[in-house]
Design an enzyme around this catalytic site. Structure first.
Site, PDB file in Angstrom:
ATOM      1  N   GLY A 207       0.843  -1.202   0.000  1.00  0.00           N
ATOM      2  CA  GLY A 207       0.000   0.000   0.000  1.00  0.00           C
ATOM      3  C   GLY A 207       0.869   1.239   0.000  1.00  0.00           C
ATOM      4  N   ASN A 208       0.281   2.367   0.301  1.00  0.00           N
ATOM      5  CA  ASN A 208       1.068   3.608   0.371  1.00  0.00           C
ATOM      6  C   ASN A 208       0.436   4.558   1.374  1.00  0.00           C
ATOM      7  OD1 ASN A 208      -0.823   5.517  -1.098  1.00  0.00           O
ATOM      8  ND2 ASN A 208      -0.599   3.887  -2.612  1.00  0.00           N
ATOM      9  N   ARG A 209       1.070   5.726   1.556  1.00  0.00           N
ATOM     10  CA  ARG A 209       0.679   6.614   2.650  1.00  0.00           C
ATOM     11  C   ARG A 209      -0.420   7.604   2.293  1.00  0.00           C
ATOM     12  NH1 ARG A 209       4.873   5.828   6.266  1.00  0.00           N
ATOM     13  NH2 ARG A 209       6.885   5.436   5.286  1.00  0.00           N
TER      14      ARG A 209
END
Ligand code: CTP
Length: 398
Positions: A207-209
């Site tokens: 995933g990512n932020r």
């Protein structure tokens, strides 16, 4: 803002009906005339006297009541309004509306109306998540029924989950967005937001932020200008924007499918931070460490590009497709190349390099790249970026 508007409010049988009393008060404060239909189940939760006192109108209850019909016939009741609001909208009334039942005054009016309908769903989270309820929801939104909420949080039964009716002021905002003849009235908008999660195994993901703040703010701003807005979002902590249809997904492939289902749209804004790659295979069970064995290698494959897919020429291409470019260097040059490569109309380029504070922060510095060149916006809040973008979109579609 609602002066001179007439709202037909259907109060169905759910514990959230107590909030509908406050909703009546808030609508009246804004100048709306509120007529109420109280279902038999609704009357188990709030009294007709409370509804009548707050609305200062007769409360309609029974399809076969000579008194109600002599006051105003049910067909006129269904049509002599600017909007029909169902709050709380129970699983039962949504099912009846989806199936076209006319078994009591409320469902008969919902079937007989030619006005827009707004539902504020309220139910237990398991009921909300049931395929039957979700299928009814999809049927109803596909027919243009608007939805506000439900919110997530503590439910009356002591459980936690999605199913709580939106607060009265959020419902008011959704009503204002529909009734306000904003510049995007009669336009449909699609917005993507948040990250995507690409599963490695049942507990791990790539995933990512991304916080979803910018995408959610854009959906809210488009809805505030009157657009019928669908927000397709990955997992985020930000609350649902009022008056927006929210579709929650996890993976890029699910996001693409949800976007396709939301078409046609006049404008699409892709603000999601879609994972570029996903694991080729998702392990069915949690991957275990093995003594002395090498760390597992995760083979990746490219995800579909949602922005590029929506931008492809064709009958369902939105008139305006807007993308973002998250860059850490050569921001404008990279954004220009990205615009050409993906085939979208505008790119909002932003600097996400370490220290820019963009990811997860409240502010954004944007440069709009379109066919005519670059427009630099000063640093502003993500809400202001959203409002400025919505206004630019309204002008372009006018
Ligand atoms: N985007 C998308 N689907 C993808 C990847 C990106 O819809 N699979 C959209 C994003 O929502 C954004 C735009 O494309 O509007 C650009 O995203 P960005 O991450 O900046 O670009 P990438 O295509 O991932 O390119 P790169 O990582 O090489 O910069």
């Amino acid at each position: 803002m609602l002066a001179g508007k007439r709202i037909l409010l259907v109060i169905a049988g759910g514990i959230a009906a107590y909030k509908s009393l406050d909703l009546i008060r808030r609508l009246r404060e804004r100048g709306a005339d509120v007529r109420c239909i109280l279902t038999a189940a609704g009357a188990e939760f709030v009294t007709p006297l409370s509804v009548q006192t707050l609305s200062r109108n007769t409360v309609f209850r029974d399809l076969f009541s000579l008194t109600d019909e002599s006051e105003i016939g049910h067909i006129r009741l269904a049509r002599d309004c600017d909007l029909v609001v169902v709050a709380p909208a129970t699983a039962d009334i949504m099912a009846k509306l989806a199936a076209g039942f006319a078994s009591d005054l409320a469902t008969t009016c919902l079937l007989a109306t030619d006005r827009p309908i707004l539902l504020a769903p309220a139910m237990n989270f398991v009921m909300w998540g049931q395929p039957a309820t979700q299928a009814n929801l999809a049927t109803l939104t596909g027919r243009g029924v608007r939805i506000v909420g439900p919110a997530s949080g503590a439910l009356a039964e002591g459980e936690i989950g999605a199913g709580r009716m939106s607060e009265p002021l959020e419902i008011v905002a959704a009503i204002e967005a529909i009734l306000d003849a904003g510049p995007l009235k009669d336009r449909r908008a699609l917005v993507t937001s948040g990250p995507t999660y690409e599963p490695i195994d049942p507990v791990r993901f790539i995933g990512n932020r991304s916080s979803g703040k910018q995408g959610h703010a854009i959906a809210a701003a488009l809805a505030a200008l009157g657009a019928d807005t669908t927000l397709v979002t990955g997992p985020t902590q930000v609350p649902d924007p009022p008056g927006v249809r929210v579709v929650r997904i996890e993976t890029a492939e699910q996001m693409l499918a949800a976007c396709r289902a939301a078409l046609p749209a006049d404008v699409a804004v892709c603000a999601a931070a879609v994972a570029d790659w996903r694991p080729v295979a998702t392990a069915g069970q949690k991957i275990k460490k093995k003594e002395g064995a090498a760390a597992p290698a995760i083979a990746l494959t490219e995800n579909p590009d949602i922005l590029a897919t929506l931008s492809k020429p064709g009958a369902t291409r939105p008139r305006l497709v807007v993308g973002f470019a998250a860059e850490t260097e050569n921001v404008v040059a990279n954004a220009q190349a990205k615009r050409t490569r993906k085939g979208c109309d505008w790119i909002l380029a932003n600097d996400v390099s370490t220290g820019s504070g963009t990811f997860g922060g409240d502010d954004n510095t944007i440069q709009v790249v379109d066919a005519s060149g670059v427009e630099a916006w000063s640093r502003m809040s993500k809400d202001d970026v959203a409002r400025r973008l919505a206004a630019r979109i309204a002008a372009a579609l006018a």
